[in-house]
Every structure is written in structure tokens, then in C-alpha cells.
Design a protein around this motif. Sequence first.
Motif, PDB file in Angstrom:
ATOM      1  N   LEU A   1       9.682   4.754   5.957  1.00  0.00           N
ATOM      2  CA  LEU A   1      11.115   4.751   5.629  1.00  0.00           C
ATOM      3  C   LEU A   1      11.673   6.164   5.509  1.00  0.00           C
ATOM      4  O   LEU A   1      12.867   6.368   5.647  1.00  0.00           O
ATOM      5  CB  LEU A   1      11.346   3.999   4.314  1.00  0.00           C
ATOM      6  CG  LEU A   1      11.408   2.480   4.417  1.00  0.00           C
ATOM      7  CD1 LEU A   1      11.470   1.865   3.022  1.00  0.00           C
ATOM      8  CD2 LEU A   1      12.599   2.021   5.228  1.00  0.00           C
ATOM      9  N   LEU A   2      10.796   7.107   5.244  1.00  0.00           N
ATOM     10  CA  LEU A   2      11.270   8.484   5.108  1.00  0.00           C
ATOM     11  C   LEU A   2      11.260   9.231   6.431  1.00  0.00           C
ATOM     12  O   LEU A   2      11.562  10.420   6.477  1.00  0.00           O
ATOM     13  CB  LEU A   2      10.417   9.232   4.080  1.00  0.00           C
ATOM     14  CG  LEU A   2      10.675   8.837   2.628  1.00  0.00           C
ATOM     15  CD1 LEU A   2       9.770   9.607   1.696  1.00  0.00           C
ATOM     16  CD2 LEU A   2      12.125   9.068   2.263  1.00  0.00           C
ATOM     17  N   GLN A   3      10.889   8.546   7.496  1.00  0.00           N
ATOM     18  CA  GLN A   3      10.918   9.199   8.805  1.00  0.00           C
ATOM     19  C   GLN A   3      12.202   8.809   9.546  1.00  0.00           C
ATOM     20  O   GLN A   3      12.700   7.692   9.369  1.00  0.00           O
ATOM     21  CB  GLN A   3       9.712   8.760   9.634  1.00  0.00           C
ATOM     22  CG  GLN A   3       8.410   9.315   9.102  1.00  0.00           C
ATOM     23  CD  GLN A   3       7.228   8.887   9.953  1.00  0.00           C
ATOM     24  OE1 GLN A   3       7.261   7.835  10.599  1.00  0.00           O
ATOM     25  NE2 GLN A   3       6.189   9.683   9.949  1.00  0.00           N
TER      26      GLN A   3
ATOM     27  N   TRP B   1      17.287  -6.595   7.716  1.00  0.00           N
ATOM     28  CA  TRP B   1      16.772  -5.241   7.545  1.00  0.00           C
ATOM     29  C   TRP B   1      17.554  -4.504   6.465  1.00  0.00           C
ATOM     30  O   TRP B   1      16.980  -3.911   5.546  1.00  0.00           O
ATOM     31  CB  TRP B   1      16.826  -4.486   8.875  1.00  0.00           C
ATOM     32  CG  TRP B   1      16.498  -3.037   8.719  1.00  0.00           C
ATOM     33  CD1 TRP B   1      17.347  -1.970   8.800  1.00  0.00           C
ATOM     34  CD2 TRP B   1      15.217  -2.497   8.398  1.00  0.00           C
ATOM     35  NE1 TRP B   1      16.687  -0.810   8.551  1.00  0.00           N
ATOM     36  CE2 TRP B   1      15.380  -1.096   8.310  1.00  0.00           C
ATOM     37  CE3 TRP B   1      13.964  -3.054   8.177  1.00  0.00           C
ATOM     38  CZ2 TRP B   1      14.317  -0.256   8.003  1.00  0.00           C
ATOM     39  CZ3 TRP B   1      12.908  -2.196   7.873  1.00  0.00           C
ATOM     40  CH2 TRP B   1      13.092  -0.824   7.794  1.00  0.00           C
TER      41      TRP B   1
ATOM     42  N   SER C   1       6.659   3.121   2.724  1.00  0.00           N
ATOM     43  CA  SER C   1       7.480   4.188   2.134  1.00  0.00           C
ATOM     44  C   SER C   1       7.492   5.404   3.055  1.00  0.00           C
ATOM     45  O   SER C   1       8.536   6.014   3.280  1.00  0.00           O
ATOM     46  CB  SER C   1       6.932   4.603   0.772  1.00  0.00           C
ATOM     47  OG  SER C   1       7.067   3.561  -0.144  1.00  0.00           O
TER      48      SER C   1
ATOM     49  N   SER D   1       0.817  -1.221   0.000  1.00  0.00           N
ATOM     50  CA  SER D   1       0.000   0.000   0.000  1.00  0.00           C
ATOM     51  C   SER D   1       0.849   1.270   0.000  1.00  0.00           C
ATOM     52  O   SER D   1       0.324   2.373  -0.136  1.00  0.00           O
ATOM     53  CB  SER D   1      -0.908   0.017   1.234  1.00  0.00           C
ATOM     54  OG  SER D   1      -0.121   0.088   2.410  1.00  0.00           O
ATOM     55  N   GLY D   2       2.162   1.112   0.182  1.00  0.00           N
ATOM     56  CA  GLY D   2       3.026   2.296   0.201  1.00  0.00           C
ATOM     57  C   GLY D   2       3.159   2.912   1.581  1.00  0.00           C
ATOM     58  O   GLY D   2       3.890   3.888   1.760  1.00  0.00           O
TER      59      GLY D   2
ATOM     60  N   ARG E   1      17.637  -2.415   1.042  1.00  0.00           N
ATOM     61  CA  ARG E   1      18.331  -2.338  -0.260  1.00  0.00           C
ATOM     62  C   ARG E   1      17.426  -2.879  -1.358  1.00  0.00           C
ATOM     63  O   ARG E   1      17.311  -2.319  -2.431  1.00  0.00           O
ATOM     64  CB  ARG E   1      19.630  -3.141  -0.216  1.00  0.00           C
ATOM     65  CG  ARG E   1      20.832  -2.304   0.219  1.00  0.00           C
ATOM     66  CD  ARG E   1      22.133  -2.945  -0.229  1.00  0.00           C
ATOM     67  NE  ARG E   1      22.275  -4.296   0.262  1.00  0.00           N
ATOM     68  CZ  ARG E   1      22.722  -4.620   1.465  1.00  0.00           C
ATOM     69  NH1 ARG E   1      23.077  -3.658   2.300  1.00  0.00           N
ATOM     70  NH2 ARG E   1      22.815  -5.867   1.856  1.00  0.00           N
TER      71      ARG E   1
ATOM     72  N   TYR F   1      14.117  -3.101  -1.287  1.00  0.00           N
ATOM     73  CA  TYR F   1      12.991  -2.178  -1.444  1.00  0.00           C
ATOM     74  C   TYR F   1      13.399  -1.007  -2.323  1.00  0.00           C
ATOM     75  O   TYR F   1      12.678  -0.603  -3.235  1.00  0.00           O
ATOM     76  CB  TYR F   1      12.582  -1.668  -0.069  1.00  0.00           C
ATOM     77  CG  TYR F   1      11.269  -0.940  -0.015  1.00  0.00           C
ATOM     78  CD1 TYR F   1      10.093  -1.559  -0.404  1.00  0.00           C
ATOM     79  CD2 TYR F   1      11.195   0.357   0.478  1.00  0.00           C
ATOM     80  CE1 TYR F   1       8.879  -0.909  -0.308  1.00  0.00           C
ATOM     81  CE2 TYR F   1       9.987   1.013   0.574  1.00  0.00           C
ATOM     82  CZ  TYR F   1       8.831   0.378   0.174  1.00  0.00           C
ATOM     83  OH  TYR F   1       7.638   1.030   0.270  1.00  0.00           O
ATOM     84  N   CYS F   2      14.596  -0.503  -2.034  1.00  0.00           N
ATOM     85  CA  CYS F   2      15.081   0.635  -2.794  1.00  0.00           C
ATOM     86  C   CYS F   2      15.408   0.239  -4.225  1.00  0.00           C
ATOM     87  O   CYS F   2      15.504   1.080  -5.098  1.00  0.00           O
ATOM     88  CB  CYS F   2      16.314   1.230  -2.127  1.00  0.00           C
ATOM     89  SG  CYS F   2      15.927   2.035  -0.578  1.00  0.00           S
ATOM     90  N   ALA F   3      15.610  -1.056  -4.443  1.00  0.00           N
ATOM     91  CA  ALA F   3      15.947  -1.483  -5.792  1.00  0.00           C
ATOM     92  C   ALA F   3      14.705  -1.669  -6.650  1.00  0.00           C
ATOM     93  O   ALA F   3      14.695  -1.351  -7.829  1.00  0.00           O
ATOM     94  CB  ALA F   3      16.732  -2.787  -5.748  1.00  0.00           C
ATOM     95  N   VAL F   4      13.644  -2.191  -6.037  1.00  0.00           N
ATOM     96  CA  VAL F   4      12.469  -2.505  -6.852  1.00  0.00           C
ATOM     97  C   VAL F   4      11.347  -1.484  -6.741  1.00  0.00           C
ATOM     98  O   VAL F   4      10.414  -1.497  -7.516  1.00  0.00           O
ATOM     99  CB  VAL F   4      11.900  -3.911  -6.512  1.00  0.00           C
ATOM    100  CG1 VAL F   4      12.938  -4.965  -6.768  1.00  0.00           C
ATOM    101  CG2 VAL F   4      11.397  -3.974  -5.094  1.00  0.00           C
ATOM    102  N   GLY F   5      11.426  -0.638  -5.749  1.00  0.00           N
ATOM    103  CA  GLY F   5      10.411   0.412  -5.666  1.00  0.00           C
ATOM    104  C   GLY F   5       9.376   0.151  -4.622  1.00  0.00           C
ATOM    105  O   GLY F   5       9.142  -0.992  -4.239  1.00  0.00           O
ATOM    106  N   GLY F   6       8.804   1.236  -4.135  1.00  0.00           N
ATOM    107  CA  GLY F   6       7.810   1.111  -3.071  1.00  0.00           C
ATOM    108  C   GLY F   6       6.598   1.931  -3.356  1.00  0.00           C
ATOM    109  O   GLY F   6       6.522   2.654  -4.284  1.00  0.00           O
TER     110      GLY F   6
END
Lengths: 269, 362
Positions: A100-102, A257, A97, A93-94, A262, A264-269
Motif C-alpha cells: 500500500l505504500l508503493q 477497493w 502494508s 502478515s503486514g 478505508r 484497512y486504514c481505520a483498523v490498522g495493518g
Amino acid sequence: MRRLIRAIAAIFRVELSTMVQYRGESVLWALWGVVYPAVAMAMWQAAARDPADGGGVARFGQGGFAAYFLASMVIGHLTTAWDAFEMGYFVRSGTYSGWLLQPLLPIWRSATVNFAWKLFTTTILVPIWLVIAWAARPEFRVDGLHLAAGVVSVVLAVGISFLWGYIVGLTAFWTKRTEAIGELWFGASLLFGGRLAPIELLPTPLRELSYLMPHQWTLGFPCEVLMGHASVTRVWSGLLWQLAWLAAGAAIFRLAWNASVRRYCAVGG
Amino acid sequence: MRDAAEGGCGTSESMRPRKGAGRVLAGHSLENPVSIVLAENLTKTFRVPQREPGLGAALRAVLRRKYTDVQAVAGVSFSIEPGEIVGFLGPNGAGKTTTLKMLTGLLHPTAGSAIVMGHVPWKREREYLRRVSLVMGQRSKLNWDLPAMDSFLVQLAIYDVPESEGRKTIDELVELLELGPLLKKPVRNLSLGERMKCELCVSLLHRPQVLFLDEPTIGVDITMQARIRHFIADYNRRGGATVILTSHYMADVTALCRRIIVINHGRILFDGPLVGLVERMAPFKLIAIDLERDLDGVSPERYGELVSRDARKLTLRVPKDAVAAATSRLLAELPVLDLTVQDPPIEDVIANVFHVKQDSPL
């Protein structure tokens, strides 16, 4: 550390507010946790009543089964963790994401939500547990050592259950089928954790296999200690096993983790 | 209650992004402008599974799965100065959001590099995360079950904003965005526009120095779009925050961005001032005329390319250098009631960039 405590306290307050607002849902989930051990208790008590078994199964009489499953009811509640099931949704659902930005490791949020839910629901479940205890007449043969070790064991069990459940949840970064993996994880805990039957009643190969999994250290072992069934040697070795599983979980979480993020950052969120 | 569009609140210090946060890049001096965002040859390729339809293909895919590499961003380079508002324009799948995700740290690039405020975004250092914010129009940072204020307070705690400063910022944002009546309603009961205002508020509580906005006005009505635009402009003006914006609404871009980056198929087609794009891509003007009576046998095509005709209203497309002559002739030869000369709509200009220029840089 001060920053972490402040963030956790704020999340805790908000989660508790959510649970109070949606108390019906929280209570239903908590009651679901009572059903499994209650059914297992009724089945095993019925089996122990059979005169053909001499009025018991192994060293469990009716009171013994009542004590075991009552303990498993309480410990099962305290060790409940659902990240293995939910992580997939958060990733798809994102929602993840945003986390991860917090500037806060998302596992702290999950741990706080988990703690808030247990605090809220335990207050509701205590009277239910007392009624079941009154009706089932459990037989505990517990002394001071077992009681103290049992408490420590439950605390370790809570940590193991949460941490390993979270690690399983991290598979969500690799596959979209985490709900199925979560079900498999829960299924394994039914058998190897001692939810369906005490570990000592399992066939030897399964009992040996259970040492290779964290499940018995999240439920079966603490129940055994709190019932007074574990020998002193078993108590100490079991606590060491728990510490080992917790340490392994912490180390694996760290590796998993980093790899997950890594990925997640490779395939997108 | 004051309209956020007025920008008349006496806010100020606490509404400003945290200062001193931007570490200068190596090689830059304070006298020269320092790029706050620097992307060099940024590339992102996704590996996507593919198979033909049907059971047979599904079974074959079990044994041997086929993948296709999809290049979402193909080596984009640009730099953004502190305080700029830059619009990222492109059709769906152009690579806008992927670029934004790389710059915020959510995605690792397949190749290339980026530095934002002196940090490599995808290292996701705490100090970096504390100074940026990403607002995605279709995703929420708010707890849907509770009033927005609860989410605001959690946000302040997570970003460790001092209590008094945080309260002051909340008060100011609540006033600017006119959130007062909404604060006690559960977020799930808010309209899309109301929720978007709350999203902006929660995203700005820690006063980010770089703000990434991914379609911030998507789905909200025109009035609310205008308010959100005014608010973003105000936030940028007050504290010099850098804003990088993607949007499908040209009104967002024309209202906020002096500079635009047009991207398609992962490549930058244009990077420069908006007016420059219009001049380069639309070397013509539109002449709209209202006629007093019907034209008897006179073809309007004599004066320019006929774009539309509705009863006695005509629109003609005329090369810029022929506008003066065409206008004189129209006024002299036709029964003109009213005449206006306009630039073509920016939507048409951008569409022209996508369709005519394909992947060639302008």
C-alpha cells in the motif's frame, strides 16, 4: 502507462525467477489442477458407459465427457486465481502494508504473479494434457465460429475469474476468516462453474441459480462453446453475459477497493 | 572495503533525496523554515472486541459482542523541520508506530490532521508515496526466495527511477552498507543484521525525502546497530532528508537524534532536545568511586544516596548543586583511588519519565 508497464515487467521477471527456482512447488500446484477434472472425467465416462443410459448421459457420450473435462482442465488452469485464499495472509502478515505504500495498485502485482505462474506452468502441462487427450479420445465438434468465440470466451473467463476472486479476497480487510471464504468460493465453482459436471446436467433450479454467480462464465460456458455444444444464440448471449460480469467486476472492484483501503486504514495493518 | 561508519564515500548527488519535492505549506514563506511534517491533534482510536474467558462468555459473545475503544494516539501535535532527525520514544503500546503509520498514510486518524510535504498522507497520492519510505524492522520489503538484488531492481521499476540513476544509487548504497558479498545470496539465508541492511537499501533506492524508521536496529548485534546508525546519519547529512525514528535502543536515539518526542499512552510527554530532557528529569549526577581499602565504619550515605556497592566500588547519586562539595569531601575523607562524575544513563532518565510522570506533560 509506461511506468505501469515497466513495473509489471520487473515484477514478472522476478516472479518467473522465483518459480524457476522453486519449480517443484509450482509444478505440484499445477498438477493439482489436473487431478479434479481427470477424476470427474473418469467418473462421468464410467457413467456414460452404462447401457441402461443408452450409452450416454443427456447428449454426452464418453467422447463428449472426455472433450468437456479436457477443455475444463485447460480452461480451469488458465482461469486459476488464488487471491481469495491468499489475501488474508498478506493482510495479517503486514505484507499488504508494504504494497500500500508503493506507488502501484496492488492488484497489478497479483495479476502479474498470476500471469507469470500460468506462463511457467502451462509449458509443463501441455505434454500432460496431450497424453490425457490421446488416452481419453475426446470428441470435439467445433467449427470456426465456435473456435473463435471459444478463444474470446476463455480470455473473458480469465478476467472474470481473477477479478471476482480478488474482490472476494478483499473480504480480508473485514474478517480474518478469508481462507474459509476462499474455500466456499472454490466450492461454489465446483458446482456452479461446471467443474464437477457440465452445467446442463445440473437440476434446473441450480442451473438457474448459476446465472446469478460468475462461476459458469469462468469455466462451464467456455467449455460448452469450445466443444461446439452451444447454439449461435447461446454463444452470443453468453459472451454478453461474460462482458457484463467483467464490467460489473471492474465496477465493484473499484468500490470495494476504496472501501477496503478505508477500512484497512481505520483498523490498522 | 570501507566502513559505512566512516561516511567517506564520494557519493553525493544521487544519494541525495530528490530536491524540489517538498511543496511548501500554505502560509509559509521560503525565508522561514517550512515544516515538512505537521501533525495537529492527531488521534487514533481502535475498537477492540472483548469478552470474559470460558464457553459461556463465548456463546454470549455470539449474540452480543462487546467492544472497547482503545485510544492508541490521543491528540498529538508537533511539527518537524526539513532535515531534522527526530526520535520517537515510548514503551510498547505507547502509540509510536500508530503515529508513524498515520504519517505514512497507512492509517486514517480518528481525529486531527497531518500534512507531510504538503500532502495529506492517508490520501496516499502517488506523488506522496514516491517521496516517502517506511522501514519496519520486523517486516520485509524483500523477496525472501531470491537474492536482494532482484528486489532492488523491482523497487527501481515500481518507483520509476531512471535506469542509469538507479544503478548508480544501488552501487553507492551497496558500497556504503557493504552489501557486496550479500547480493547473490537468497534473502532467507541472510542474518537479521544483513537483511536489515538490505531493507534499508531497498527503502532508499528512490531517495525518499522523508524516511520513517520503525525500530530499524531491532534484533541486530551492537556492531551492526552502530553501522546502521552511522548510515542513517550519513543519509541525513548528505541530502538533508528528514528522518523520524522509533527505537527501544537509547544508543540509537543518543547517536542520531538531537530532538526527541517522548510518548506514552498516546500522549506526548516531552518534545524537545535530548539534553533538555536529561536536565529536567535528572537533576542529579552519579559519582563513581574506587576505594583503596575497605571503609571501616564509615557510611557512604553521608555523601549521597548509595546506588550500588560492589566490593570497593561505590556509586552515589548526588544533587547537581551538591556535586562539588560532595566530591571534595569524598576525596578528603575517604581513601579514594579513582573518582568519576557522570550523568545518569539516558535509559534511566526515560524510564523515570514513563514511571514518575505518567501522562502529565513535562
